[in-house]
Design a protein around this motif. Structure first.
Motif, PDB file in Angstrom:
ATOM      1  N   ASP A  89       1.407  -1.289   0.367  1.00 54.40           N
ATOM      2  CA  ASP A  89       0.111   0.221   0.178  1.00 54.40           C
ATOM      3  C   ASP A  89       0.738   1.358   0.159  1.00 54.40           C
ATOM      4  O   ASP A  89       0.531   1.928  -0.744  1.00 54.40           O
ATOM      5  N   ARG A  90       2.014   1.215   0.746  1.00 62.02           N
ATOM      6  CA  ARG A  90       2.750   2.536   0.549  1.00 62.02           C
ATOM      7  C   ARG A  90       3.461   2.338  -0.643  1.00 62.02           C
ATOM      8  O   ARG A  90       3.757   3.899  -0.828  1.00 62.02           O
ATOM      9  N   ALA A  91       4.632   1.907  -1.152  1.00 62.55           N
ATOM     10  CA  ALA A  91       4.661   1.264  -2.186  1.00 62.55           C
ATOM     11  C   ALA A  91       4.062   1.803  -3.517  1.00 62.55           C
ATOM     12  O   ALA A  91       4.201   3.088  -4.117  1.00 62.55           O
ATOM     13  N   GLU A  92       2.610   1.275  -2.617  1.00 59.79           N
ATOM     14  CA  GLU A  92       1.587   2.319  -4.298  1.00 59.79           C
ATOM     15  C   GLU A  92       1.309   3.582  -4.179  1.00 59.79           C
ATOM     16  O   GLU A  92       1.233   4.429  -5.195  1.00 59.79           O
ATOM     17  N   ALA A  93       1.294   3.834  -3.174  1.00 57.59           N
ATOM     18  CA  ALA A  93       0.439   5.573  -2.867  1.00 57.59           C
ATOM     19  C   ALA A  93       2.296   6.233  -3.048  1.00 57.59           C
ATOM     20  O   ALA A  93       1.403   7.689  -3.947  1.00 57.59           O
ATOM     21  N   GLU A  94       3.329   5.709  -2.980  1.00 58.25           N
ATOM     22  CA  GLU A  94       4.174   6.342  -2.960  1.00 58.25           C
ATOM     23  C   GLU A  94       4.338   6.711  -4.619  1.00 58.25           C
ATOM     24  O   GLU A  94       4.711   7.651  -5.084  1.00 58.25           O
ATOM     25  N   ARG A  95       3.765   5.610  -5.262  1.00 58.16           N
ATOM     26  CA  ARG A  95       3.664   5.740  -7.138  1.00 58.16           C
ATOM     27  C   ARG A  95       3.020   6.800  -7.332  1.00 58.16           C
ATOM     28  O   ARG A  95       3.019   7.299  -7.958  1.00 58.16           O
ATOM     29  N   ARG A  96       1.487   6.741  -6.684  1.00 56.60           N
ATOM     30  CA  ARG A  96       0.579   7.724  -7.559  1.00 56.60           C
ATOM     31  C   ARG A  96       0.928   9.040  -6.891  1.00 56.60           C
ATOM     32  O   ARG A  96       0.585  10.237  -7.489  1.00 56.60           O
ATOM     33  N   ALA A  97       1.323   9.464  -5.764  1.00 55.29           N
ATOM     34  CA  ALA A  97       2.461  10.850  -4.872  1.00 55.29           C
ATOM     35  C   ALA A  97       3.591  10.900  -6.196  1.00 55.29           C
ATOM     36  O   ALA A  97       3.224  12.105  -6.842  1.00 55.29           O
ATOM     37  N   GLU A  98       4.435  10.362  -6.769  1.00 56.19           N
ATOM     38  CA  GLU A  98       5.300  10.150  -7.850  1.00 56.19           C
ATOM     39  C   GLU A  98       4.759  10.491  -8.897  1.00 56.19           C
ATOM     40  O   GLU A  98       5.197  11.717  -9.721  1.00 56.19           O
ATOM     41  N   ARG A 101       2.984  14.086  -8.616  1.00 56.19           N
ATOM     42  CA  ARG A 101       4.014  14.566  -8.804  1.00 56.19           C
ATOM     43  C   ARG A 101       4.710  15.616 -10.729  1.00 56.19           C
ATOM     44  O   ARG A 101       4.672  16.563 -10.806  1.00 56.19           O
TER      45      ARG A 101
END
Length: 273
Positions: A89-98, A101
């Motif tokens: 979930d964290r990786a997916e959230a970071e991917r979406r945030a990136e 951006r």
């Protein structure tokens, strides 16, 4: 005749310890049944104890010990799976945030590029307008004396002129009035002109020539480029003159006798005379 034996006499005497060994054997079987497979999952010590310990374990816990060990492993597996889900979930959230951006950066870059294109187009339009205005200014014509009127017309006759007629026109101008080039061109004569007094001749950009006579002073020199409305001298009464005014001629060449109607010339270039 029947024979009988005394009650209890037919049984073989019990061997000491026989029941104990049988109980121990049964306990061992129970131990193998309950700890054989479980021991490999839980702890080697659980399977390596004495038969008495195994019997005691069976009596004390039975299958309960195996269930406790199984529940502990299941909890560990569940915790590990939960941790993996959280990491995913964290990786997916970071991917979406990136991705967000990057999308925002692209949007800003596109906005900057669009603004630069608009500014460049605006500058180019302004430059084109300025060039057009400059071309118009350079091709425009004006009166040689602002707000003046003709006092003596073209081809007027009389003894004042050696040819018998006026080769130009006279514009009313008090002494010291500003005299300007009527259009863009290059000065070909600037100095004393005999009967014209102080005189200036300009070759216009369209190939024609204009002359300004009887000046009190000259403000340009031969070879100088002039633009419409540029002051070239001051009016006066030098040369063959009866009073302050500006003598203006339009010619097809720089030579005397190639004159043409100055008023028609100015009107043909849009000047209201």
């Amino acid at each position: 005749m029947a024979f009988t034996r005394a009650t209890g006499k037919h049984r073989r005497p019990s061997r000491p310890g026989r029941l104990t060994r049988r109980s121990a054997s049964l306990a061992g079987v129970a131990t193998l049944a309950t700890t054989g497979a479980v021991g490999s999952l839980a702890s080697p010590a659980l399977a390596a104890g004495t038969s008495a310990d195994a019997a005691h374990s069976v009596e004390a816990t039975g299958l309960t010990q195996a269930l406790v060990v199984g529940d502990s492993l299941a909890d560990q597996v569940a915790a590990q799976a939960e941790a993996q889900r959280h990491a995913a979930d964290r990786a997916e959230a970071e991917r979406r945030a990136e991705a967000a951006r990057k999308a925002e950066a692209r949007r800003k870059a596109e906005a900057r590029a669009e603004k630069e294109r608009e500014e460049r187009a605006e500058r180019e339009a302004e430059e084109r307008a300025a060039r057009a205005a400059e071309r118009e200014r350079l091709t425009a014509y004006t009166l040689p004396v602002a707000g003046s009127v003709v006092t003596t017309g073209y081809r007027s006759g009389g003894s004042l002129w050696s040819s018998g007629s006026h080769s130009g026109v006279d514009f009313r101008a008090a002494s010291g009035s500003s005299v300007v080039a009527v259009g863009a061109g290059t000065v070909v004569e600037a100095g004393w002109g005999g009967a014209y007094g102080n005189s200036i001749v300009i070759r216009m950009n369209d190939g024609t020539y204009t002359q300004y006579g009887h000046l009190s002073s000259i403000g340009v020199s031969v070879g100088q480029a002039v633009t419409p409305g540029l002051q070239i001298g001051l009016s006066g009464s030098t040369g063959n003159s009866t009073g302050p005014h500006l003598h203006f001629e339009a010619r097809t060449s720089s030579e005397y006798g190639s004159d043409m109607d100055p008023v028609a010339y100015l009107r043909a270039h849009g000047v209201n005379v």
